[in-house]
Design a protein around this motif. Structure first.
Motif, short mmCIF file in Angstrom:
data_model
loop_
_atom_site.label_atom_id
_atom_site.label_comp_id
_atom_site.label_asym_id
_atom_site.label_seq_id
_atom_site.Cartn_x
_atom_site.Cartn_y
_atom_site.Cartn_z
N LEU A 1 69.16 73.31 57.26
CA LEU A 1 68.68 72.95 55.93
C LEU A 1 69.57 73.52 54.84
O LEU A 1 70.10 74.63 54.97
N PRO A 2 69.72 72.81 53.73
CA PRO A 2 70.50 73.35 52.61
C PRO A 2 69.75 74.48 51.92
O PRO A 2 68.51 74.53 51.98
N PRO A 3 70.45 75.38 51.27
CA PRO A 3 69.77 76.50 50.57
C PRO A 3 68.79 76.03 49.50
O PRO A 3 67.85 76.74 49.16
N SER A 4 69.00 74.81 49.00
CA SER A 4 68.14 74.31 47.92
C SER A 4 66.83 73.71 48.43
O SER A 4 66.05 73.19 47.65
N PRO B 1 63.17 73.05 49.17
CA PRO B 1 62.11 73.61 48.31
C PRO B 1 61.22 74.67 48.94
O PRO B 1 60.73 75.55 48.26
N SER B 2 60.94 74.58 50.24
CA SER B 2 60.01 75.54 50.84
C SER B 2 60.50 75.95 52.22
O SER B 2 61.21 75.19 52.88
N ALA B 3 60.08 77.13 52.64
CA ALA B 3 60.50 77.63 53.95
C ALA B 3 59.76 76.87 55.05
O ALA B 3 58.52 76.82 55.04
N PRO B 4 60.46 76.29 56.01
CA PRO B 4 59.79 75.56 57.10
C PRO B 4 59.11 76.53 58.05
O PRO B 4 59.44 77.71 58.12
N ASP B 5 58.13 76.02 58.80
CA ASP B 5 57.45 76.83 59.80
C ASP B 5 57.32 76.05 61.09
O ASP B 5 57.73 74.90 61.19
N THR B 6 56.71 76.68 62.10
CA THR B 6 56.61 76.03 63.41
C THR B 6 55.70 74.81 63.38
O THR B 6 55.86 73.90 64.20
N THR B 7 54.74 74.77 62.46
CA THR B 7 53.88 73.59 62.35
C THR B 7 54.69 72.36 61.96
O THR B 7 54.49 71.26 62.50
N LEU B 8 55.62 72.53 61.04
CA LEU B 8 56.49 71.43 60.64
C LEU B 8 57.32 70.95 61.83
O LEU B 8 57.48 69.75 62.04
N VAL B 9 57.82 71.89 62.63
CA VAL B 9 58.60 71.53 63.82
C VAL B 9 57.74 70.72 64.78
O VAL B 9 58.16 69.69 65.31
N ARG B 10 56.52 71.17 65.00
CA ARG B 10 55.65 70.52 65.98
C ARG B 10 55.37 69.08 65.61
O ARG B 10 55.43 68.19 66.44
N PHE B 11 55.06 68.83 64.34
CA PHE B 11 54.66 67.49 63.94
C PHE B 11 55.85 66.58 63.63
O PHE B 11 55.69 65.36 63.61
#
Length: 542
Positions: free
Chosen positions: A176-179, A181-191
Motif C-alpha cells: 500500500l502507498p503511504p497515503s 487513508p486507514s491502516a488495514p487489518d486481518t478482517t480486510l484481508v479475509r473478506f
C-alpha cells in the motif's frame, strides 16, 4: 480439496485387476491404445520397491525447489478491486505459518526429531506433488494450484486462519502507498483476498487465494493430525512431499527429500500416473466424491482400468452424492454447496470448463444414482441453474468466436444425450472439447443404453429462455449463439421450435455484427473501444 471420511483399511470395494506391485498395470481390453507405454522400471530409481516412500533424485529435487520458490499473485475480489495485487512466495508463506503453529503450541525452535515433525509437519500434496514425482521419472505433468497441508496438533482452525491472514496483511501493508487513508487489518484481508474458506467438521480446514482469472491459486489445508482422514482421492494422486526444516531453511537448504505415496506401494502409484489410469479405494467415503471424480475424468483425463470399475465408481459415487444431498436438504442447506465451491476455485476463469463439468456430473448422477422422482425434482433446478449460468458466461466469453461457440454446442449435445455403448472402449466414448486456453477437456459418454436427462434439460432450457426474454424486454440483444443453444436443448424431446423469420433474421444480423466486431477488435483495439460505447442495449444474458 482432496479429503475423504475416516479411512478404511479394508475397503468394501477394491478395483478390478489390482495387480501385485511392480507388475504391468494394464488392461488391454479397456485401454489398448496405451499398451505400448513402458513400465517405470526404465526411469525409476534403483531403490524404488514395494514400499510407500522414495528418495527424490536430481530432477525431482529441481522441480521441488522450483515449486517452493514460485511467486503467486494474490488478487482482491471485485468488490475490493482498488486494493493492490499481493506477491506471495510459497516458501516464505510456509515458514511463517509453520513457525506460528509451533509457537502457539509451545514448541520451541530448538526442538527437533520425528515426534515434533509428526505433530507439526507440513507437506506438499495434490498436483504439485504429482508433478514432482513425474519429473523424477522423466515425465512432464502440468500443475496449476500449489497445495500445502499443515498438521496442527490441536491448534484450532480459527487460529490457523489468522496466521495466514497475518502473513497476507504484511504483504498488503508493504504494497500500500503511504497515503492510504486507514491502516488495514486481518478482517480486510479475509473478506477481500480469500476466494474460499471451507471447514469440513473437525476433519480439516481449507483456505484458497490467488488469481481467479487464471485459476492459479495457493490452497492451504489444516489437518488436526495424521491418519485422521484419507488425504487423497485416487491412487495416482496420492503423493505427498514432506517438507523438513532442512528443506525449508533459507541458507544452504538440504538437497535431499523423499516422496511418499499415501495409497500404498510407490511403484504401483507411479505406474498409474504414467498410464493415466484411475483407481479409487473406498469411493463412498470420499467427501464431494462425485465432483472430484468428474474433475478427474474431464480435466486430468484419467480413465478407470476396466469397464466394471467404471460402472462401480459411477454407481457408488452418484448414490453417495444423492444420499448426502437428501441429508443436506433435511438440514435446510444447499445440496450443491461443495460443487459450487469447487467450481469457483477451479473453473472461475473457464466457464466452458464449468459447463462441461456440470454436464458430466449430471450425466453420472442421473445415469448411475438411482435417483427417485423426488431427488430429480429437488436436484434438477440448482444443477440446471449452474449449467445455464455457465453457458451464458461461456457464450459471453466466446464473443462470437466460431470455434468457441462450436465447443459450447458440443457440450450441450453431450448434456442432452450422454449415452454410449458397453461394447465401446473409454477412448471411443470420449468427446474432446477444445478450450480457449488451448487446452482441452474430455467428456466421457456413459456405457449404458438409457440415461434420462429430460427433467434437468427442461429446467435448464426454461432458465435460458427466461433470460432471453428478459434481455429482449429490456431492449437488448441475446448473446450470439444463444438461440442455437436453445434449439439444441429442445431437440431430444421432439419439441424443436423453429425460430420465426423475424428471429432468424435477428440471429443472422447479430452473428454478422459480432463476427465483424470481433475482427475489428483484434485488428484495431482503439476503434473497437470507441465502437463499444456506441452499441445500443446491454449484451448480457441475465
Amino acid at each position: 480439496m482432496q479429503a475423504t471420511a475416516i479411512s478404511n483399511r479394508n475397503p468394501p470395494f477394491r478395483p478390478a485387476n489390482s495387480l501385485a506391485v511392480g507388475h504391468r498395470m494394464m488392461s488391454e481390453e479397456t485401454n489398448p491404445s496405451q499398451s505400448h507405454c513402458p513400465d517405470i522400471a526404465e526411469n525409476a530409481p534403483d531403490e524404488l520397491d514395494s514400499s510407500n516412500t522414495c528418495q527424490l533424485r536430481k530432477r525431482g529435487i529441481a522441480r521441488l525447489r522450483k515449486a517452493l520458490g514460485e511467486q503467486f499473485s494474490v488478487f482482491p475480489s471485485q468488490s475490493y478491486s482498488p486494493l493492490p495485487v499481493l506477491k506471495v512466495v510459497v516458501k516464505d508463506l510456509i515458514q511463517h505459518i509453520q513457525g506460528q503453529i509451533r509457537k502457539s503450541r509451545g514448541a520451541t525452535g530448538g526442538e527437533a526429531g520425528r515426534d515434533v515433525e509428526e505433530k507439526f509437519g507440513v507437506e506438499i500434496y495434490g498436483g504439485v506433488a504429482r508433478a514432482i514425482v513425474a519429473a523424477d521419472v522423466g515425465e512432464e505433468v502440468f500443475a496449476t494450484d500449489f497445495d500445502v497441508r499443515f498438521f496442527i496438533d490441536g491448534c484450532d482452525f480459527d487460529s490457523c486462519r489468522r496466521f495466514v491472514e497475518e502473513y497476507l496483511l504484511q504483504q498488503l501493508i508493504a504494497a500500500l502507498p503511504p497515503s492510504y487513508p486507514s491502516a488495514p487489518d486481518t478482517t480486510l484481508v479475509r473478506f477481500s483476498y480469500f476466494q474460499k474458506q471451507v471447514v469440513i467438521g473437525s476433519c480439516f480446514s481449507l483456505l484458497s487465494f490467488g488469481n481467479p482469472t487464471t485459476g492459479k491459486n495457493v490452497d492451504v489445508e489444516f489437518c488436526p493430525s495424521r491418519g485422521l482422514i484419507r488425504n487423497y482421492f485416487d491412487d495416482a494422486n496420492a503423493f505427498v512431499i514432506p517438507l523438513t526444516p532442512s528443506i525449508l531453511r533459507k541458507r544452504k537448504p538440504c538437497l535431499t527429500a523423499e516422496a511418499r505415496c499415501l495409497s500404498g506401494g510407490f511403484r504401483e502409484a507411479v505406474n498409474l500416473l504414467l498410464r493415466s489410469e484411475l483407481v479409487i479405494q473406498d469411493p463412498p467415503s470420499v467427501v464431494n466424491g462425485l465432483t472430484l471424480y468428474t474433475h478427474t475424468l474431464c480435466v486430468k483425463r484419467l480413465t478407470p482400468r476396466t469397464m466394471s470399475d467404471e460402472l462401480a465408481y459411477g454407481k457408488l459415487l452418484a448414490r453417495a452424492f444423492i444420499t448426502e444431498a437428501r441429508r443436506t436438504r433435511q438440514r435446510g442447506s444447499d445440496p450443491l454447496r461443495l460443487v459450487r465451491s469447487f467450481i469457483r476455485s477451479h473453473y472461475s476463469a473457464e466457464p466452458l470448463s464449468a459447463l462441461a463439468l456440470c454436464a458430466q456430473l449430471s450425466a453420472l448422477l442421473l445415469g448411475f444414482g438411482s435417483a427417485t422422482p423426488s431427488d430429480v425434482e429437488h436436484l434438477s433446478p440448482p444443477i440446471a441453474e449452474l449449467m445455464s449460468g455457465a453457458a451464458c458466461s461461456a457464450l459471453e466469453r466466446a464473443d462470437g468466436n466460431e470455434a468457441s461457440l462450436a465447443a459450447i454446442i458440443a457440450v450441450a449435445r453431450f448434456a442432452v444425450n450422454p449415452r454410449g455403448h458397453k461394447e465401446e472402449s473409454a477412448e471411443a466414448r470420449s468427446v474432446s472439447i477444445q478450450l480457449p486456453s488451448a487446452r482441452s477437456i474430455r467428456l466421457l459418454r456413459l456405457p449404458q443404453a438409457e440415461v434420462d436427462m429430460s427433467a434437468l434439460v427442461s429446467v435448464a432450457l426454461a432458465r435460458l429462455e427466461e433470460r432471453c426474454r428478459l434481455v429482449r424486454a429490456g431492449g437488448g440483444r441475446p448473446l450470439p449463439g444463444l438461440r442455437h443453444l436453445i434449439e439444441v436443448l429442445k431437440e431430444p424431446a421432439g419439441v424443436l421450435a423453429h425460430p420465426t423469420a423475424e428471429e432468424e433474421a435477428e440471429e443472422e444480423h447479430t452473428h454478422k455484427q459480432d463476427k465483424l466486431g470481433h475482427e475489428q477488435r483484434s485488428q484495431h483495439p482503439a476503434a473497437a473501444a470507441a465502437g463499444c460505447k456506441q452499441r445500443s442495449g446491454p449484451e448480457v444474458c441475465g
